[in-house]
Design a protein around this motif. Structure first.
Motif, PDB file in Angstrom:
ATOM      1  N   TYR A 292       0.830  -1.218   0.000  1.00 26.44           N
ATOM      2  CA  TYR A 292       0.000   0.000   0.000  1.00 26.44           C
ATOM      3  C   TYR A 292       0.864   1.268   0.000  1.00 26.44           C
ATOM      4  CZ  TYR A 292      -3.908   3.089   1.192  1.00 26.44           C
ATOM      5  OH  TYR A 292      -4.868   4.081   1.164  1.00 26.44           O
ATOM      6  N   ASN A 293       1.915   1.286   0.810  1.00 22.49           N
ATOM      7  CA  ASN A 293       2.709   2.510   0.976  1.00 22.49           C
ATOM      8  C   ASN A 293       3.750   2.721  -0.114  1.00 22.49           C
ATOM      9  OD1 ASN A 293       1.365   3.137   3.382  1.00 22.49           O
ATOM     10  ND2 ASN A 293       2.771   1.874   4.583  1.00 22.49           N
ATOM     11  N   ASN A 294       4.288   1.643  -0.644  1.00 25.35           N
ATOM     12  CA  ASN A 294       5.389   1.783  -1.589  1.00 25.35           C
ATOM     13  C   ASN A 294       4.976   1.699  -3.054  1.00 25.35           C
ATOM     14  OD1 ASN A 294       7.494   1.994   0.408  1.00 25.35           O
ATOM     15  ND2 ASN A 294       7.199  -0.182   0.791  1.00 25.35           N
ATOM     16  N   GLY A 295       3.852   1.037  -3.322  1.00 25.48           N
ATOM     17  CA  GLY A 295       3.412   0.938  -4.706  1.00 25.48           C
ATOM     18  C   GLY A 295       4.284  -0.017  -5.498  1.00 25.48           C
ATOM     19  N   SER A 296       3.933  -0.224  -6.761  1.00 26.50           N
ATOM     20  CA  SER A 296       4.610  -1.234  -7.577  1.00 26.50           C
ATOM     21  C   SER A 296       6.052  -0.886  -7.872  1.00 26.50           C
ATOM     22  CB  SER A 296       3.848  -1.450  -8.891  1.00 26.50           C
ATOM     23  OG  SER A 296       3.765  -0.221  -9.601  1.00 26.50           O
TER      24      SER A 296
END
Length: 575
Positions: free
Chosen positions: A407-411
Motif C-alpha cells: 500500500y505505501n510503496n506501490g509497484s
C-alpha cells in the motif's frame, strides 16, 4: 582513505618487572612510535598487568580484540611479540583474525610491520614454526593412539553399545545384556534385509539405544557397519565434526583388538548384504523420474526436521502423486513412529492450496495498488476458494507487513531490490563465522589432548577449559544472530521480487485470469520440474501439521501463518 587508529597493547607478567619492561615504559615508547614512525596520533592503550603470556585469557587483550572485531582500529602495535602471546598457536590464530579484519600488526622490538613485504615475510616465518608445532602435536597424538590401539586400549569416544569401558585397564569388556541386543540386530538384518524392519523389531521388543533413546535406521546401519563387533578396531575413519569418511590410507586398522560379539563370517555376510542393498537403492534413484515439487521445504513443527518425499501409488492414468511425510513417521507402520502426530500429506492436497494462495497474492497485490482495497478485504481474497474453506484468517503480523509494504510503496518501490550498504556488518558476520570455526577446532584439539596426550591433563582442568570454549561458541552464536537481525532490520523496503516471478509464471501459463488453478491439470500439461523451480523460487519453507499448512514462509523471509477453525480436518480428499 578511512581514518587510521592504533590499538596499543602492553603487558607485564608481574607487577614488579624492571623499568625497561614496565607498563609505563612500554606505553610511552609505543605512543611515540605510533605518532612519529607510523604517523598516527589517534590511538588507545590496552593493558594487562600481572598476566602470563601462555594464553589469551586476559581482560585487556579480550576487550581490545572485541573492539578490533568491531572495526574500530586499523593497526595493532606491541612492544614485542611475546607481549601478545608466548604460545605460537594462539599468536597464529590472532594473526589470522587480524588479517580478516584488515588490521596491520606492528612489533616495535622485532622491527617488523605487516603492511610491508619484509614484515609480512618475517611473520610468516614465525607462523611456519607454529604450523610445525601443530603438525608435530598431531603426529604425536596419532602415534600415541596407534600404540594404544595395538595394546587393546580404548582411545576415547562414547563406549559402543555392547561394551563397557574399564577405567583402570582402559580396555573394553563385553556388556552381556547389550551384546544380546547387538546379536539381535545382526540376526534381524540377516533375516529381513532392511534396517527399517530391524528398527521396528527393536521397538516391538522394547529394546532401547545405549542412552535409552529411540532407534533410527542410520544408527542401526552404523552398528552393522562397525567392525568393532568382530573384534577389529578402526580409528581415524571419519573427519571430526562433519563425519565425512577419510581416505582409506589414513585409517588405522587393528585386528583382534577387542573381544568380538559377532563372528567374522556373519559380519562379512551382513555387510555384503548392505552393499548390495545400497547399490540397488542407488540404481533405483538413478532410474527414478519422479519430481517432487515441495521436497526440502516442508518442516514438521514437532520434530524440527524436514519431511521426506516419495512417490505415491500410481493412478489409473499413470499419474503418481508425491507423498511428503515427517522423517520420523513411517506411513505403513504408524504405531512405531517417533512423530507424535504421524505427519504426512499428499501432493494432491498440498499443491492446490499453495499454488492458489500464490495466485491470490498476485491478484491481491494489484488490487491494493490500483483500487486501494482494505487490509480486511485483502485477507478475505487471499483465502477465498474451496481450498481454504477451513482457514478462518491469517495471523496479523505477516498480513499487516505485506499489506503496508504494498500500500505505501506501490509497484515501483515494491519491487526495488533493497540495497545493503552495511558492508561492515556483512564483513563482521563473515569474521564471526570464521571465529566460530576456530573455536570448534580448538574444542576438538582440547579433547584430543585430554584423551591422548602424553602429558596428562586433570579432568577438572579439562572441564574448565571445555566450558570456556563452549561459552565462547555460545557468545559467538549470539553475536551471529544479532548480526543477522541487524542486517534484516536495516532493509527499509520489503523485497517482494518473488511476486513478480509468480506473476510472470502465471501469465506465461495463462493462469492469471483464472478463478481457480487446477493443479492436477497444470502438472499434466507442464514439465513438473518447471513447477518445482517456480515454487522453490517463491517459497522458502512450509510448516505442516496434521495436513494443515500452519505457516508459509516466502523467499524474502516474510511469513504468513494460517489460522484454522477448531476441529479442522485439514487438506484431505482427492483431486
Amino acid at each position: 582513505m578511512s581514518k587510521q587508529k592504533v590499538a596499543i597493547y602492553t603487558r607485564v607478567s608481574t607487577h614488579h618487572q624492571v623499568d625497561k619492561d614496565s607498563l609505563e615504559f612500554q606505553e610511552k615508547e609505543l605512543k611515540n612510535y605510533s605518532e612519529y614512525l607510523l604517523g598516527i596520533k589517534d590511538y588507545e592503550v590496552f593493558s594487562d598487568a600481572g598476566y602470563s603470556g601462555k594464553n589469551t585469557k586476559r581482560p585487556g587483550y579480550q576487550e581490545m580484540m572485541n573492539r578490533i572485531e568491531g572495526g574500530e582500529f586499523t593497526h595493532l602495535l606491541v612492544w614485542k611479540i611475546d607481549r601478545i602471546s608466548r604460545n605460537l598457536i594462539d599468536f597464529a590464530q590472532m594473526y589470522e583474525d587480524l588479517k580478516g579484519y584488515d588490521v596491520t600488526f606492528v612489533s616495535k622490538n622485532e622491527q617488523f610491520d605487516t603492511s610491508s613485504a619484509m614484515g609480512e615475510a618475517m611473520l610468516k616465518i614465525i607462523l611456519v614454526f607454529a604450523e610445525l608445532e601443530r603438525n608435530l602435536a598431531s603426529e604425536r597424538v596419532t602415534s600415541i593412539m596407534l600404540d594404544r590401539a595395538q595394546k587393546g586400549l580404548w582411545n576415547g569416544a562414547p563406549t559402543p553399545l555392547g561394551y563397557n569401558y574399564d577405567k583402570e585397564t582402559q580396555k573394553l569388556t563385553i556388556n552381556k545384556k547389550e551384546s544380546e541386543h547387538i546379536k539381535f540386530i545382526f540376526d534381524q538384518y540377516e533375516e529381513h534385509h532392511s534396517t527399517g524392519d530391524v528398527k521396528h523389531q527393536l521397538e516391538i521388543a522394547d529394546i532401547k539405544t545405549k542412552r535409552g533413546g529411540s532407534w533410527t535406521t542410520k544408527t542401526i546401519g552404523q552398528i552393522l557397519r562397525n567392525p568393532i563387533y568382530k573384534g577389529t578396531y578402526r580409528y581415524n575413519y571419519k573427519k571430526a565434526g562433519r563425519g565425512e569418511i577419510k581416505d582409506k590410507e589414513e585409517w588405522i586398522i587393528v585386528d583382534d583388538c577387542f573381544p568380538a560379539i559377532i563372528d567374522e563370517d556373519q559380519w562379512e555376510k551382513v555387510n555384503k548384504m548392505l552393499d548390495e542393498n545400497y547399490a540397488g537403492q542407488v540404481s533405483n534413484r538413478r532410474r527414478a523420474k519422479n519430481v517432487h515439487v515441495f521436497s526440502g521445504i516442508i518442516e514438521c513443527p514437532h520434530c524440527d526436521i524436514n519431511y521426506i518425499a516419495s512417490p505415491g501409488t500410481a493412478r489409473k492414468d499413470g499419474f503418481k502423486p508425491s507423498i511428503y511425510k515427517c522423517r520420523n513417521y513411517s506411513v505403513s507402520k504408524a504405531e512405531y513412529s517417533d512423530c507424535p502426530t504421524n505427519n504426512f500429506i499428499s501432493e494432491v492436497n498440498l499443491g492446490p492450496f499453495i499454488l492458489n494462495y500464490i495466485s491470490n497474492l498476485v491478484k491481491v497485490q494489484q488490487l491494493i495498488i490500483n483500487q486501494r482495497i482494505s487490509k480486511d478485504k485483502a485477507e478475505e481474497l487471499l483465502i477465498q476458494e474451496r481450498y481454504f474453506k477451513e482457514v478462518v484468517g491469517i495471523e496479523s503480523k505477516g498480513l499487516t507487513t505485506t499489506y503496508n509494504a504494498i500500500y505505501n510503496n506501490g509497484s515501483e518501490e515494491l519491487f526495488k531490490k533493497p540495497q545493503n550498504n552495511n558492508k561492515v556488518t556483512d564483513l563482521q558476520l563473515k569474521q564471526l563465522k570464521k571465529k566460530k570455526e576456530k573455536q570448534e577446532k580448538a574444542l576438538s584439539r582440547l579433547e584430543d589432548l585430554y584423551l591422548y596426550s602424553e602429558e596428562a591433563m586433570a579432568k577438572k582442568d579439562y572441564l574448565i577449559k571445555q566450558k570456556q570454549i563452549k561459552d565462547k561458541i555460545k557468545n559467538i552464536n549470539s553475536k551471529i544472530s544479532e548480526r543477522h537481525s541487524n542486517i534484516s532490520g536495516s532493509q527499509s523496503i520489503v523485497n517482494f521480487e518473488f511476486i513478480k516471478k509468480a506473476s510472470r509464471f502465471l501469465i506465461s501459463q495463462e493462469l492469471i485470469d483464472q478463478q481457480t488453478i487446477n493443479y492436477r491439470k497444470l502438472i499434466s500439461n507442464i514439465d513438473k520440474q518447471l513447477i518445482k523451480d517456480f515454487v522453490q523460487s517463491v517459497v522458502r519453507k512450509l510448516v505442516i501439521d496434521e495436513k494443515k499448512v500452519l505457516e508459509l514462509e516466502f523467499i524474502n523471509g516474510l511469513k504468513h501463518k494460517f489460522i484454522w477453525e477448531d476441529g479442522a480436518k485439514g487438506l484431505k480428499g482427492r483431486m
